[in-house]
Motif scaffolding. Structure first.
Motif, PDB file in Angstrom:
ATOM      1  N   LEU A   2      40.602  47.243  62.285  1.00 56.47           N
ATOM      2  CA  LEU A   2      41.938  46.754  61.927  1.00 56.47           C
ATOM      3  C   LEU A   2      41.943  45.217  61.852  1.00 56.47           C
ATOM      4  CD1 LEU A   2      45.036  47.071  61.647  1.00 56.47           C
ATOM      5  CD2 LEU A   2      45.157  47.269  64.130  1.00 56.47           C
ATOM      6  N   GLU A   3      41.297  44.582  62.833  1.00 64.93           N
ATOM      7  CA  GLU A   3      41.251  43.109  62.871  1.00 64.93           C
ATOM      8  C   GLU A   3      40.564  42.576  61.605  1.00 64.93           C
ATOM      9  OE1 GLU A   3      40.343  45.095  65.370  1.00 64.93           O
ATOM     10  OE2 GLU A   3      41.965  44.616  66.765  1.00 64.93           O
ATOM     11  N   GLU A   4      39.491  43.252  61.182  1.00 67.21           N
ATOM     12  CA  GLU A   4      38.778  42.779  59.999  1.00 67.21           C
ATOM     13  C   GLU A   4      39.620  42.978  58.731  1.00 67.21           C
ATOM     14  OE1 GLU A   4      34.068  43.087  61.063  1.00 67.21           O
ATOM     15  OE2 GLU A   4      35.123  45.001  60.919  1.00 67.21           O
ATOM     16  N   PHE A   5      40.357  44.088  58.673  1.00 68.52           N
ATOM     17  CA  PHE A   5      41.264  44.267  57.520  1.00 68.52           C
ATOM     18  C   PHE A   5      42.314  43.160  57.505  1.00 68.52           C
ATOM     19  CE2 PHE A   5      39.845  48.749  56.977  1.00 68.52           C
ATOM     20  CZ  PHE A   5      39.637  48.694  55.611  1.00 68.52           C
ATOM     21  N   ALA A   6      42.820  42.810  58.704  1.00 70.14           N
ATOM     22  CA  ALA A   6      43.834  41.750  58.785  1.00 70.14           C
ATOM     23  C   ALA A   6      43.239  40.426  58.294  1.00 70.14           C
ATOM     24  CB  ALA A   6      44.342  41.634  60.216  1.00 70.14           C
ATOM     25  N   LYS A   7      42.021  40.121  58.753  1.00 62.52           N
ATOM     26  CA  LYS A   7      41.371  38.859  58.341  1.00 62.52           C
ATOM     27  C   LYS A   7      41.197  38.810  56.826  1.00 62.52           C
ATOM     28  CE  LYS A   7      38.199  37.727  62.108  1.00 62.52           C
ATOM     29  NZ  LYS A   7      36.768  37.740  62.430  1.00 62.52           N
ATOM     30  N   LEU A   8      40.712  39.941  56.266  1.00 64.35           N
ATOM     31  CA  LEU A   8      40.482  39.981  54.815  1.00 64.35           C
ATOM     32  C   LEU A   8      41.777  39.814  54.042  1.00 64.35           C
ATOM     33  CD1 LEU A   8      38.017  42.779  53.652  1.00 64.35           C
ATOM     34  CD2 LEU A   8      37.811  40.320  53.377  1.00 64.35           C
ATOM     35  N   SER A   9      42.829  40.508  54.491  1.00 66.86           N
ATOM     36  CA  SER A   9      44.080  40.425  53.726  1.00 66.86           C
ATOM     37  C   SER A   9      44.703  39.049  53.904  1.00 66.86           C
ATOM     38  CB  SER A   9      45.044  41.539  54.113  1.00 66.86           C
ATOM     39  OG  SER A   9      45.741  41.214  55.257  1.00 66.86           O
ATOM     40  N   ASN A  10      44.521  38.421  55.081  1.00 70.04           N
ATOM     41  CA  ASN A  10      45.070  37.073  55.278  1.00 70.04           C
ATOM     42  C   ASN A  10      44.375  36.069  54.369  1.00 70.04           C
ATOM     43  OD1 ASN A  10      46.880  38.019  57.119  1.00 70.04           O
ATOM     44  ND2 ASN A  10      45.728  37.351  58.914  1.00 70.04           N
ATOM     45  N   THR A  11      43.049  36.225  54.232  1.00 67.88           N
ATOM     46  CA  THR A  11      42.346  35.283  53.355  1.00 67.88           C
ATOM     47  C   THR A  11      42.708  35.582  51.897  1.00 67.88           C
ATOM     48  OG1 THR A  11      40.246  34.275  52.797  1.00 67.88           O
ATOM     49  CG2 THR A  11      40.152  36.594  53.224  1.00 67.88           C
ATOM     50  N   ALA A  12      42.915  36.886  51.585  1.00 71.20           N
ATOM     51  CA  ALA A  12      43.289  37.247  50.210  1.00 71.20           C
ATOM     52  C   ALA A  12      44.678  36.722  49.883  1.00 71.20           C
ATOM     53  CB  ALA A  12      43.239  38.761  50.035  1.00 71.20           C
ATOM     54  N   SER A  13      45.567  36.645  50.889  1.00 71.17           N
ATOM     55  CA  SER A  13      46.914  36.177  50.577  1.00 71.17           C
ATOM     56  C   SER A  13      46.962  34.651  50.478  1.00 71.17           C
ATOM     57  CB  SER A  13      47.923  36.677  51.610  1.00 71.17           C
ATOM     58  OG  SER A  13      47.628  36.153  52.870  1.00 71.17           O
ATOM     59  N   ASN A  14      45.894  33.978  50.981  1.00 70.51           N
ATOM     60  CA  ASN A  14      45.851  32.518  50.835  1.00 70.51           C
ATOM     61  C   ASN A  14      45.468  32.097  49.415  1.00 70.51           C
ATOM     62  OD1 ASN A  14      46.567  32.214  53.432  1.00 70.51           O
ATOM     63  ND2 ASN A  14      44.479  32.079  54.219  1.00 70.51           N
ATOM     64  N   GLY A  15      44.454  32.801  48.873  1.00 69.47           N
ATOM     65  CA  GLY A  15      44.072  32.527  47.485  1.00 69.47           C
ATOM     66  C   GLY A  15      44.861  33.485  46.619  1.00 69.47           C
ATOM     67  N   ASP A  16      45.029  33.197  45.330  1.00 70.61           N
ATOM     68  CA  ASP A  16      45.880  34.071  44.538  1.00 70.61           C
ATOM     69  C   ASP A  16      45.234  35.360  44.109  1.00 70.61           C
ATOM     70  OD1 ASP A  16      48.303  31.959  42.975  1.00 70.61           O
ATOM     71  OD2 ASP A  16      48.275  33.129  44.809  1.00 70.61           O
ATOM     72  N   GLN A  17      43.972  35.286  43.700  1.00 72.89           N
ATOM     73  CA  GLN A  17      43.305  36.513  43.294  1.00 72.89           C
ATOM     74  C   GLN A  17      41.828  36.459  43.601  1.00 72.89           C
ATOM     75  OE1 GLN A  17      44.865  34.972  40.393  1.00 72.89           O
ATOM     76  NE2 GLN A  17      43.139  34.242  39.268  1.00 72.89           N
ATOM     77  N   GLY A  18      41.189  37.597  43.438  1.00 75.20           N
ATOM     78  CA  GLY A  18      39.775  37.674  43.702  1.00 75.20           C
ATOM     79  C   GLY A  18      38.976  37.193  42.508  1.00 75.20           C
ATOM     80  N   GLU A  19      37.762  37.736  42.398  1.00 77.17           N
ATOM     81  CA  GLU A  19      36.867  37.290  41.338  1.00 77.17           C
ATOM     82  C   GLU A  19      37.385  37.700  39.974  1.00 77.17           C
ATOM     83  OE1 GLU A  19      32.554  37.655  43.217  1.00 77.17           O
ATOM     84  OE2 GLU A  19      33.870  39.323  43.642  1.00 77.17           O
ATOM     85  N   SER A  20      37.144  36.811  38.982  1.00 72.61           N
ATOM     86  CA  SER A  20      37.609  37.152  37.655  1.00 72.61           C
ATOM     87  C   SER A  20      36.521  37.885  36.869  1.00 72.61           C
ATOM     88  CB  SER A  20      38.020  35.876  36.924  1.00 72.61           C
ATOM     89  OG  SER A  20      37.013  34.917  37.103  1.00 72.61           O
ATOM     90  N   ARG A  21      35.289  37.965  37.459  1.00 68.84           N
ATOM     91  CA  ARG A  21      34.197  38.649  36.763  1.00 68.84           C
ATOM     92  C   ARG A  21      34.562  40.083  36.430  1.00 68.84           C
ATOM     93  NH1 ARG A  21      29.840  39.243  40.374  1.00 68.84           N
ATOM     94  NH2 ARG A  21      30.994  38.416  42.098  1.00 68.84           N
TER      95      ARG A  21
END
Ligand code: SAM
Length: 266
Positions: free
Chosen positions: A247-266
């Motif tokens: 759960l903690e790792e999902f939280a970390k990932l989603s927090n970092t994802a919400s800081n940047g707008d989107q993931g890779e454009s590839r």
């Protein structure tokens, strides 16, 4: 009064008195409790709970059961019956005098997952929940990373509640007997949040996307949400699979994802 159990309402009525006693003991009701039962049916649990709390609420969809329920339960206490679909029910209406709700029920298995999600949205006004569910659903709720049953339901429920299996029951305790084993689970909303989540919607999006392709690596399943450098920033290897993440790792990932707008454009 005759009533034939209806499959479409998930009606499997409890008749085993020793199972009913064990469930009531696990709930351990007190007169000051704000008790709410979902799907009281013919009152198998209600009639045992009501004398212990003196008054309680019950939410039942099948109108034909209500006269039966009134006849059996009204003599033993004050039962407020809400004739409605629990999926549309506003639980906040029952939150009075600052008394958090204790919610119980032998749930209709056909709506158990959407119902649990509906209730989790109300976790802030709930003290605890005791539910009879399909054993397999309780396995999923209680599963930890690395377990085959671990998935979106485990992460979403554990984000809001402590999960404890109370007992497991075979089909013979019900009429008609269901095809599967059942378990009673106790869900207790956390007093303080176990993980910080910056953006609830993004968290749900990340968890859903990760488990929608659970055999794929996170790099692939979260391609549109989390960029390579964001995996690196939180120290999560992108070749891992969703079922290994806490759960903690999902939280970390989603927090970092919400800081940047989107993931890779590839
Ligand atoms: N509590 C009773 C017992 O243990 O014998 C009945 C349990 S039976 C598994 C599920 C109950 O939920 C039934 O009474 C059914 O009519 C009711 N129910 C089904 N769908 C519902 C819904 N959407 N909202 C409220 N009650 C519902």
């Amino acid at each position: 009064m005759n009533h034939t159990p209806r499959k479409r309402f998930g009606q499997n009525f409890l008749h085993d008195q020793s199972v009913i006693r064990k469930i009531v003991a696990a709930i351990n009701p007190h007169p000051s409790d704000n008790l709410v039962e979902i799907g009281p049916g013919r009152g198998a649990l209600t009639c045992q709970l009501l004398p212990l709390v003196k008054s309680m609420h019950a939410i039942e969809l099948d109108r034909d059961l209500i006269p039966l329920l009134e006849a059996t339960c009204q003599p033993v206490g004050e039962l407020s019956i809400h004739s409605s679909d629990v999926l549309r029910f506003e639980f906040s209406e029952l939150y009075r005098d600052g008394k958090p709700l204790r919610i119980v029920g032998n749930l209709p298995y056909n709506i158990s997952t959407p119902l649990i999600f509906h209730l989790l949205q109300n976790a802030g006004i709930i003290r605890d929940m005791h539910f009879m569910l399909q054993k397999e659903v309780v396995d999923r709720m209680a599963a930890t990373p690395g377990n085959g049953a671990y998935g979106r339901l485990s992460v979403m429920v554990q984000r809001y509640c402590r999960v404890e299996r109370v007992l497991t029951i075979g089909p013979g305790a019900f009429n008609p007997p269901p095809k599967v084993d059942s378990s009673v689970v106790r869900l207790t909303p956390w007093e303080s949040i176990p993980v910080m989540i910056n953006d609830e919607e993004r968290f749900q999006e990340v968890v859903r996307a990760a488990f929608s392709q659970r055999r794929k690596t996170l790099r692939n399943s979260l391609r549109s949400l989390v960029a390579s450098e964001q995996f690196e920033a939180v120290g999560i290897d992108p070749v891992r699979r969703a079922e290994t993440l806490s759960l903690e790792e999902f939280a970390k990932l989603s927090n970092t994802a919400s800081n940047g707008d989107q993931g890779e454009s590839r």
